[in-house]
Motif scaffolding. Structure first.
Motif, short mmCIF file in Angstrom:
data_model
loop_
_atom_site.label_atom_id
_atom_site.label_comp_id
_atom_site.label_asym_id
_atom_site.label_seq_id
_atom_site.Cartn_x
_atom_site.Cartn_y
_atom_site.Cartn_z
N LYS A 70 16.32 19.51 -12.42
CA LYS A 70 16.84 19.00 -11.18
C LYS A 70 16.51 17.60 -11.09
O LYS A 70 16.81 16.75 -10.46
CB LYS A 70 16.33 19.63 -9.98
CG LYS A 70 17.11 20.89 -9.47
CD LYS A 70 16.75 21.41 -8.13
CE LYS A 70 17.39 22.53 -7.74
NZ LYS A 70 17.04 23.40 -6.43
N LYS B 177 18.70 34.89 -13.85
CA LYS B 177 19.42 34.71 -12.73
C LYS B 177 18.98 33.73 -11.89
O LYS B 177 19.72 32.97 -11.19
CB LYS B 177 19.56 36.18 -12.21
CG LYS B 177 20.21 37.19 -12.86
CD LYS B 177 20.07 38.59 -12.11
CE LYS B 177 20.65 39.84 -12.72
NZ LYS B 177 20.44 40.80 -12.03
N TYR B 178 17.61 33.74 -11.53
CA TYR B 178 17.12 32.49 -10.74
C TYR B 178 17.26 31.21 -11.17
O TYR B 178 17.80 30.46 -10.50
CB TYR B 178 15.64 33.05 -10.78
CG TYR B 178 14.87 31.87 -9.67
CD1 TYR B 178 14.65 31.88 -8.46
CD2 TYR B 178 14.36 30.67 -10.35
CE1 TYR B 178 14.02 31.06 -7.65
CE2 TYR B 178 13.68 29.59 -9.49
CZ TYR B 178 13.50 29.94 -8.34
OH TYR B 178 12.85 29.15 -7.39
N GLN C 9 20.03 30.15 -13.32
CA GLN C 9 21.31 29.98 -13.22
C GLN C 9 21.68 29.67 -11.89
O GLN C 9 22.80 28.89 -11.35
CB GLN C 9 22.05 31.13 -13.83
CG GLN C 9 21.93 30.90 -15.39
CD GLN C 9 22.58 32.05 -15.98
OE1 GLN C 9 23.23 32.88 -15.30
NE2 GLN C 9 22.65 31.78 -17.03
N LYS C 10 21.13 30.47 -10.82
CA LYS C 10 21.41 30.28 -9.28
C LYS C 10 20.95 28.70 -8.80
O LYS C 10 21.74 28.23 -7.95
CB LYS C 10 20.74 31.52 -8.38
CG LYS C 10 20.95 31.37 -6.98
CD LYS C 10 20.14 32.21 -6.20
CE LYS C 10 20.50 32.30 -4.88
NZ LYS C 10 19.83 33.18 -3.94
N GLU C 11 19.89 28.42 -8.92
CA GLU C 11 19.46 27.15 -8.72
C GLU C 11 19.92 26.06 -9.36
O GLU C 11 20.02 25.00 -8.68
CB GLU C 11 17.74 26.98 -8.89
CG GLU C 11 16.99 28.30 -8.08
CD GLU C 11 17.23 27.82 -6.64
OE1 GLU C 11 17.07 26.83 -6.27
OE2 GLU C 11 17.17 28.84 -6.03
N LEU C 12 20.06 26.07 -10.72
CA LEU C 12 20.88 24.99 -11.41
C LEU C 12 22.27 25.12 -11.65
O LEU C 12 22.68 25.59 -12.70
CB LEU C 12 19.95 24.84 -12.86
CG LEU C 12 18.65 24.55 -12.71
CD1 LEU C 12 18.02 24.51 -14.20
CD2 LEU C 12 18.42 23.23 -11.97
N ASN C 13 23.14 25.17 -10.60
CA ASN C 13 24.42 25.49 -10.51
C ASN C 13 25.38 24.34 -10.62
O ASN C 13 26.41 24.56 -10.22
CB ASN C 13 24.73 26.43 -9.36
CG ASN C 13 24.28 25.76 -7.76
OD1 ASN C 13 23.95 24.51 -7.82
ND2 ASN C 13 24.21 26.51 -6.92
N ARG C 14 25.04 23.40 -10.66
CA ARG C 14 25.75 21.94 -10.94
C ARG C 14 25.79 21.39 -12.01
O ARG C 14 25.81 20.20 -12.52
CB ARG C 14 25.34 21.00 -9.79
CG ARG C 14 25.30 21.31 -8.64
CD ARG C 14 24.95 20.28 -7.38
NE ARG C 14 25.13 20.79 -6.24
CZ ARG C 14 24.89 20.07 -5.06
NH1 ARG C 14 24.27 19.06 -5.12
NH2 ARG C 14 24.88 20.70 -3.81
N TYR D 269 24.31 36.70 -20.49
CA TYR D 269 24.44 35.77 -19.46
C TYR D 269 24.86 34.14 -19.70
O TYR D 269 24.60 33.39 -18.89
CB TYR D 269 22.95 35.47 -18.75
CG TYR D 269 22.59 36.80 -17.96
CD1 TYR D 269 23.09 36.93 -16.59
CD2 TYR D 269 22.07 37.85 -18.25
CE1 TYR D 269 22.92 37.88 -15.92
CE2 TYR D 269 21.87 39.25 -17.59
CZ TYR D 269 22.29 39.18 -16.48
OH TYR D 269 22.00 40.06 -15.53
#
Length: 783
Positions: free
Chosen positions: A374, A396-397, A399-404, A432
């Motif tokens: 970020k 999973k965590y 990829q969910k948080e860094l989704n941009r 993944y």
């Protein structure tokens, strides 16, 4: 000009060495001690009919070849100008060149024979009477992808390796193509092929503990058909197990060197017969003067070998590619964002040429990776030692948080004893869509790495191969760098193709790209370290990078970064001035809020100075004697770990250690009895590991001692206050330097340290430091 040639497996015959054993009684006694049986009795009498078995054949031939060579030198008083050996015989060539002594060579050969003898289900056959181009057409036309070339013995004799049933089935194919003869060989395995990869990996681990000396006579390698290069000696010898024997080209190379006499040293006349055939059917291989000079310098030969004129003893300097860094023109200044390679930042979508390296057991945590992403940096999750379900949750965590589209990466650490662990992790990364990995602790290219690299290859609109999976390899040894800068090894590609783990298109495209997108030079650092010096490593790796791009004609640059010892702006500045395209930090991130270790460890780390680290054995490579750099202030771990390794070196089993020492270890180190420790081990390791430990007492002792390393790591991560003195904390002196840099500021307390803040502050201060140095240096220029 004379070349001595040593035969390999197949030359053995009952009665070989007669008369030699009495001439060299000391060496014979040494051989008996190493092997555990009478070498003389085996060679002369072969009472148990073992001479034809690979694990007995290879040591026997090595001994007879070696004694034959020593007798020849004694009789003639002259050493040869060149030496070469066919397969096993190459070990005798290296012995003649003094790369290792008799005992070392015999131990290596004994292990090689033992590992090759275990290979089952494979076979070999000699194809006689086909020229190489016709042979290759037959292979391609009939899609014989399961077969490998094992030996190029002469222009009209090629040996193939592969599955035993396949070797027998293809006989009519070659005979129909015009082969004069097709002879199935009486061997136990598919030697010199991809099917020996398991043996190669185990031999690599075994050979890691041996040291080699400077080569005194040029040795022509089977792998390259060129003289051994000193820096590549170990890797070339190891890879010989899975590589074809380029005997025909080796002899042609020697013919081009004006060799007038080829003399076989050792039993039989197979090698001499092949030389005669090559001389009849092929022309000498003549190198240009420039090629010859380059190869000679590469061998590490003395200036006297090349001539006294300094101008002839140095390679011609080739201009290096223009740097891609944003260097300030007059009136402009460096900024934190401008540092580093612009293409590198663009490819990964990051703002700063700043990476956060992985730390095992999730110490470089998922929170750390997200924080870095970020902030416009890239962090790598420490996957080493993390269970698969926890690793999946971390992916999973993140990829969910860094989704941009923010950058992130995962670590892939080499696990020499358990390649299935590497494979399972790669499966997870592919599942993944993890696009960036940091490859660490690799000594060679493995199938799991190749599979990750080649999966999803495609061509862009310009026809260039574009990988979707990027690899940044952490490296500190030239031979490993060379492997990563090269395309994927053909034998591994063939194996993966035969197993349907990659497509034919991916296999073909894989030969057009290097194994890595980027290299990160790892100087002396926390954890596994080769004690390397950045000032030496970075320029060398940059040179090797440029040579590889020219050699393979890659259409894209490979960036070289720097890691190890970077904890201050001054250290980061030095890395960029050396030519680093990016920097990677490690130890300083372990003492932050986001680090996945205990507060107790962070309290200790915050107090470190640059002298507060030490070296200890590496738990995962304990038997090899590999070292890790760890925290020593406030703990006993380095001293205790080194004590365990000393005991391992000096005793052959746990039972040989005196009762008082064992009691002290149980009470102070393990906090439980050795028997209880072993019960823990039996509950953890698979049955085949335990079975081996029961058969080999020294292996059992190693497992017991390795338990302490797992235990000490767990104590640190959990913050066990009662056993703080046993904490194992990987750390380099960079943290001590960082602590001094932030002393008196808010960052002095680790509870105020966040990885993104640290990265931004270091990059900003580095830019400012470079601006000051640039101004000071240009002010002194005269016009």
């Amino acid at each position: 000009m004379i070349a001595y040639l040593f035969p390999g497996q197949g030359a053995q015959v009952k009665g070989m060495g007669e008369g030699l054993f009495d001439e060299f009684p000391a060496l014979v006694a040494k051989a008996d001690a190493v092997l555990g049986y009478s070498i003389q009795k085996l060679c002369l009498e072969d009472p148990a009919k073992q001479l034809g078995q690979t694990d007995f054949t290879q040591p026997a031939l090595f001994v007879v070849n070696a004694l034959s060579y020593l007798k020849k030198i004694r009789e003639t008083g002259r050493k040869p100008d060149y030496v070469a050996g066919h397969s096993l015989g190459e070990y005798n060539a290296l012995f003649a060149a003094e790369a290792f002594d008799f005992e070392t060579g015999l131990k290596l050969v004994q292990k090689r024979g033992e590992l090759m003898a275990r290979a089952a289900g494979g076979g070999m056959a000699a194809v006689l009477g086909l020229k190489e181009e016709v042979f290759r057409e037959v292979m391609e036309k009939n899609k014989l992808i399961e077969l490998d070339v094992a030996n190029f013995n002469s222009p009209s004799q090629i040996v193939i390796s592969g599955p035993k049933d396949m070797i027998e089935q293809v006989k009519p194919i070659f005979e129909d193509a015009g082969a004069r003869n097709y002879v199935v060989l009486n061997v136990s395995g598919a030697f010199h092929s991809r099917y020996m990869e398991n043996a190669r990996q185990k031999f690599e681990a075994y050979a890691a503990s041996f040291e080699f000396s400077k080569i005194k006579i040029p040795v022509i390698s089977n792998v390259h058909a060129r003289p051994y290069k000193q820096q590549d000696l170990r890797s070339t010898l190891i890879n010989q197990i899975v590589s074809p024997v380029k005997w025909s080209e080796s002899i042609r190379y020697l013919m081009g060197k004006r060799i007038t006499q080829f003399i076989q040293i050792g039993p039989g006349n197979v090698v001499a017969g092949l030389v005669n055939a090559i001389q009849r059917e092929a022309e000498p291989l003549i190198l240009t003067e420039a090629e010859d000079r380059t190869e000679q310098v590469g061998e590490g030969m003395s200036k006297e070998t090349l001539g006294s004129d300094d101008s002839t003893s140095v390679k011609q300097q080739v201009p290096l590619p223009k740097p891609e860094h944003d260097v300030p023109a007059s009136g402009k200044r460096f900024t934190a964002e401008s540092l580093g390679h612009s293409e590198f930042k663009q490819d990964y979508g990051i703002k700063y040429a700043y990476l956060i390296g992985s730390m095992y057991k999730g110490i470089s945590s998922k929170e750390m990776v997200v924080k870095a992403g970020k902030a416009g940096m890239m962090g790598f999750f420490g996957a080493g030692g993390v269970k698969m379900d926890a690793l999946e949750e971390a992916i999973k965590y993140i990829q969910k948080e860094l989704n941009r589209g923010e950058a992130y990466g995962m670590n892939l650490i080499h696990v020499p004893d358990h390649p299935d662990i590497e494979n399972n992790i790669v499966d997870l990364y592919i599942k993944y869509g993890v696009r960036n990995i940091e490859a660490s602790a690799f000594m060679s290219i493995t199938p799991s790495l190749v599979r990750y690299r080649l999966k999803g290859l495609r061509r862009n609109e310009k026809g260039s191969v574009t990988p979707q999976n990027r690899i940044i390899a952490k490296v500190s040894r030239p031979e490993v760098v060379e492997a990563f800068l090269s395309p994927a090894p053909q034998n591994i590609i063939n194996k993966l193709l035969a197993e349907n783990r990659i497509s034919r298109e991916e296999a073909m495209m894989g030969m057009e790209i290097p194994m890595v997108d980027d290299l990160c030079v790892e100087a002396d650092s926390g954890g596994h370290t080769d004690h390397a010096v950045a000032y030496v490593l970075v320029p060398l790796m940059l040179q090797m990078r440029d040579e590889a791009i020219r050699k393979y004609k890659y259409n894209k640059s490979i960036r070289v970064g720097a890691a190890g010892g970077i904890g201050t702006p001054q250290a980061a500045s030095a890395a960029f001035i050396l030519g680093a395209d990016f920097i990677m930090t490690g130890s300083i991130n372990q003492c932050t809020v986001e680090a996945g270790t205990s507060d107790e460890v962070k309290d200790l780390l915050q107090q470190l100075n640059i002298q507060d680290t030490d070296y200890a054995p590496a738990g995962d490579m304990f038997e090899m004697g590999a070292k890790v750099q760890v925290m020593k202030k406030g703990v006993f771990f380095p001293a205790r770990a080194n004590k365990l390794y000393d005991l391992y070196r000096n005793y052959n089993s746990i039972d040989e250690i005196d009762r008082e020492t064992k009691h002290y270890i149980e009470e102070k180190y393990f906090k439980k009895s050795i028997e209880q420790v072993y019960e823990d081990i039996k509950a953890y390791y698979p049955p085949e590991i335990i079975e081996k430990a029961e058969r080999i007492p020294k292996r059992k002792m190693a497992l017991i001692f390795r338990w302490y390393f797992t235990y000490s790591t767990r104590l640190a991560i959990n913050g066990d206050k009662k056993n703080r003195v046993d904490y194992q904390v990987h750390c380099g002196p960079a943290l001590g330097a960082f602590n001094q840099w932030v002393k008196g500021t808010a960052l002095e307390n680790w509870k105020n340290r966040h990885v993104d803040d640290i990265g931004q502050k270091i990059m900003a201060a580095t830019a400012e430091h470079l601006n000051e140095r640039f101004k000071a240096l240009t002010a002194s220029l005269t016009i």
